[in-house]
Motif scaffolding. Structure first.
Motif, short mmCIF file in Angstrom:
data_model
loop_
_atom_site.label_atom_id
_atom_site.label_comp_id
_atom_site.label_asym_id
_atom_site.label_seq_id
_atom_site.Cartn_x
_atom_site.Cartn_y
_atom_site.Cartn_z
N PRO A 1 5.76 12.03 3.38
CA PRO A 1 4.36 11.61 3.30
C PRO A 1 4.17 10.15 3.70
O PRO A 1 4.93 9.28 3.30
N LYS A 2 3.12 9.91 4.48
CA LYS A 2 2.81 8.57 4.94
C LYS A 2 1.70 7.98 4.06
O LYS A 2 0.51 8.03 4.39
N GLY A 3 2.12 7.45 2.93
CA GLY A 3 1.17 6.83 2.02
C GLY A 3 0.70 5.49 2.52
O GLY A 3 1.31 4.89 3.43
N GLY A 4 -0.39 4.99 1.94
CA GLY A 4 -0.94 3.71 2.33
C GLY A 4 -1.52 2.97 1.15
O GLY A 4 -1.02 3.07 0.02
N ARG A 5 -2.60 2.28 1.37
CA ARG A 5 -3.21 1.46 0.31
C ARG A 5 -3.68 2.31 -0.87
O ARG A 5 -3.49 1.93 -2.03
N ILE A 6 -4.31 3.44 -0.58
CA ILE A 6 -4.88 4.26 -1.65
C ILE A 6 -3.80 4.71 -2.62
O ILE A 6 -3.93 4.58 -3.84
N GLU A 7 -2.73 5.26 -2.07
CA GLU A 7 -1.64 5.77 -2.91
C GLU A 7 -0.93 4.62 -3.64
O GLU A 7 -0.53 4.77 -4.80
N THR A 8 -0.79 3.48 -2.97
CA THR A 8 -0.15 2.33 -3.59
C THR A 8 -0.97 1.81 -4.75
O THR A 8 -0.43 1.49 -5.83
N ARG A 9 -2.27 1.73 -4.56
CA ARG A 9 -3.15 1.27 -5.64
C ARG A 9 -3.08 2.22 -6.84
O ARG A 9 -3.02 1.79 -7.99
N GLU A 10 -3.04 3.51 -6.55
CA GLU A 10 -2.95 4.49 -7.63
C GLU A 10 -1.64 4.32 -8.40
O GLU A 10 -1.62 4.38 -9.64
N ALA A 11 -0.54 4.09 -7.66
CA ALA A 11 0.76 3.90 -8.32
C ALA A 11 0.78 2.64 -9.15
O ALA A 11 1.32 2.61 -10.27
N ILE A 12 0.20 1.56 -8.63
CA ILE A 12 0.16 0.29 -9.36
C ILE A 12 -0.66 0.43 -10.64
O ILE A 12 -0.27 -0.05 -11.71
N GLU A 13 -1.80 1.10 -10.54
CA GLU A 13 -2.65 1.28 -11.72
C GLU A 13 -1.96 2.16 -12.76
O GLU A 13 -2.07 1.91 -13.97
#
Length: 490
Positions: free
Chosen positions: A45-57
């Motif tokens: 999977p090619k994650g980006g900002r959206i997935e990264t923000r979700e992981a950080i939160e």
């Protein structure tokens, strides 16, 4: 071939966020290719900002409870993951061999090495001590406590995909931090397999998250998101400098383990058999793709001929082959760019007068579809060649003569890098003198493989800042808080 499907399904790889397996919202994927044969191993999977923000939160929310656990409770989770890594060592090794070309037997060794960091920090978390300070007034009590810094991000390299990850996330978890792992695009499957072990160990949701994908987008979100308090990065010095700039707006804490250009010094009183074996072990480990491998081999002129003969003999005996072959000792390079850089360094050296003592070309025949380059030794190397100034990151060893101790110290230190150095001598006084004079963070004294979980790893000069491993490795995940309390004196 072994079957990794019981650990991860290569046909259905997903991101690991807040204890759930997810596709990238865009639906996009990128290919991971086996450098031994050019075949596609998996699509990730090619994650980006959206997935990264979700992981950080998710990590931020998990921090509230994870940080409240006792060190012993957190340590039990780390030890459980450690046990699972041992249980699944062959599957983890197979994944590494397929995605980045590490020889299978060597990859098995990395699994144990990676697990050792979890074992070490599971115990080191219990030793996060505070201190009391003598007060200057009878009605005051002074103390320092150490608390977890918060959510952290681990940006890991492809050459040691498991060990560099546990060396970062292990101390973070032990300290009470939660976080996100961003693996290299060449070796993302190892990180996803590790997150499967995290899930199997029962680690609470959100404590560890893995996002693969767009490096720029993921990095931008990590550095701009105020929830992230600390970032640990292993990679090139060039990228490390960029990350220093990116960390400036929020003064995020950084640990950087960057490039190296290690000198390997052989004095005339060394055990030459041992030195030659050490040079082979250091130079050709992981096909020369390590930041601490021997990049410049300095040999005292009086023993140059004897050492070179031994070194060439041992190098020619190395078995080069498909990384999944348990008998292979040297595998492919990780990328086309990597093998082209090796070729450029060899061609530059020969054009400037270096002698080719063995190797010197890509492999042909049945291995021609892979990114294989012969283990290579160059003689008559001089300081004006690219190979003596740039990190080759491949299976090429340049040999350079020297005459005196003072001369070789000057040669060795003449670099922007300061990660690792090696010296071989039977003279104890020389061991002390030279090791104190060398400008490197790690020095192997008659020891070609000095890295262990219980010792600090890191460089000086432009090889980075901070230390990983040892009791030092947990400090960057902690904040010190000073308490001054005024009390009533009866």
């Amino acid at each position: 071939m072994l079957k990794v499907d019981s650990l991860v399904n290569l046909n259905e790889l997903k991101l690991y966020i807040n204890g759930e397996w997810k596709d990238a919202q865009s639906g996009e994927k990128f290919k991971v290719t086996n450098p031994s044969n050019g075949e596609v191993v998996a699509q990730v999977p090619k994650g980006g900002r959206i997935e990264t923000r979700e992981a950080i939160e998710a990590a931020g929310e998990a921090f509230k409870s994870w940080s409240k656990l006792t060190a012993a409770e957190r340590g039990k989770f780390l030890l459980k993951i450690c046990d699972l890594m041992h249980e699944y060592k062959d599957k983890l090794a197979e994944i590494m061999s397929m995605e980045m070309g590490k020889p299978f037997t060597e990859a098995q060794g990395e699994v144990f090495f990676a697990a050792s960091y979890l074992e070490w920090f599971a115990e080191e978390g219990r030793r996060i001590y505070g201190e009391t300070i003598p007060a200057s007034a009878p009605d005051k009590r002074l103390a320092v406590i150490r608390q977890p810094i918060g959510v952290v991000a681990a940006i890991t390299p492809w050459n040691f995909p498991l060990a560099m990850m546990t060396r970062k996330i292990g101390p973070a978890m032990a300290a009470g931090c939660t976080g996100i792992i961003k693996p290299a695009k060449q070796s993302p499957i190892s990180a996803l397999a590790f997150s499967k072990l995290v899930e199997m160990a029962g680690v609470p949701n959100g404590v560890v998250n893995v996002v693969t994908g767009d490096t720029g987008q993921i990095s931008d979100e990590i550095f701009e998101n105020r929830i992230v308090k600390k970032i640990s990065f292993t990679g090139s010095t060039e990228v490390g400098k960029i990350l220093v700039s990116k960390s400036a707006p929020q003064l995020k804490r950084l640990s950087l383990e960057l490039g190296g250009h290690a000198p390997f010094i052989v004095f005339e009183d060394a055990d030459l058999e041992e030195a030659a074996a050490g040079a082979v072990a250091s130079k050709f480990r992981n096909t020369g793709q390590t930041c601490v491998c021997a990049n410049r081999i300095y040999v005292q002129r009086s023993v140059m001929e004897r050492f070179t003969a031994l070194f060439v003999e041992k190098t020619k005996a190395l078995k080069v082959g498909n990384s999944l072959d348990p008998c292979s000792e040297v595998g492919p390079l990780v990328s086309q760019d990597g093998i082209e850089k090796v070729e450029e360094h060899v061609q530059d050296a020969i054009a400037k007068g270096a002698q080719l003592l063995c190797g010197g070309k890509r492999l042909e025949g049945e291995l021609s579809q892979g990114l294989f380059y012969e283990p290579t030794i160059l003689g008559d190397v001089t300081n004006d060649m690219r190979i003596t100034n740039e990190e080759t990151f491949g299976p090429v060893a340049p040999i350079i003569p020297f005459d005196t101790e003072e001369e070789v110290i000057q040669f060795a230190n003449d670099t922007i890098y300061g990660l690792a150095a090696y010296l071989y001598t039977q003279n104890a006084s020389r061991l002390v003198r030279v090791s104190e004079a060398l400008e490197f963070g790690i020095i192997g004294l008659n020891d070609a493989i000095p890295t262990v979980a219980q010792a600090p790893f890191g460089g000086i000069k432009e090889s980075g800042m901070g230390r990983e491993g040892g009791h030092q490795g947990i400090k960057d995940y902690l904040e010190e808080k000073y308490l001054s309390m005024k009390i009533q004196i009866h």
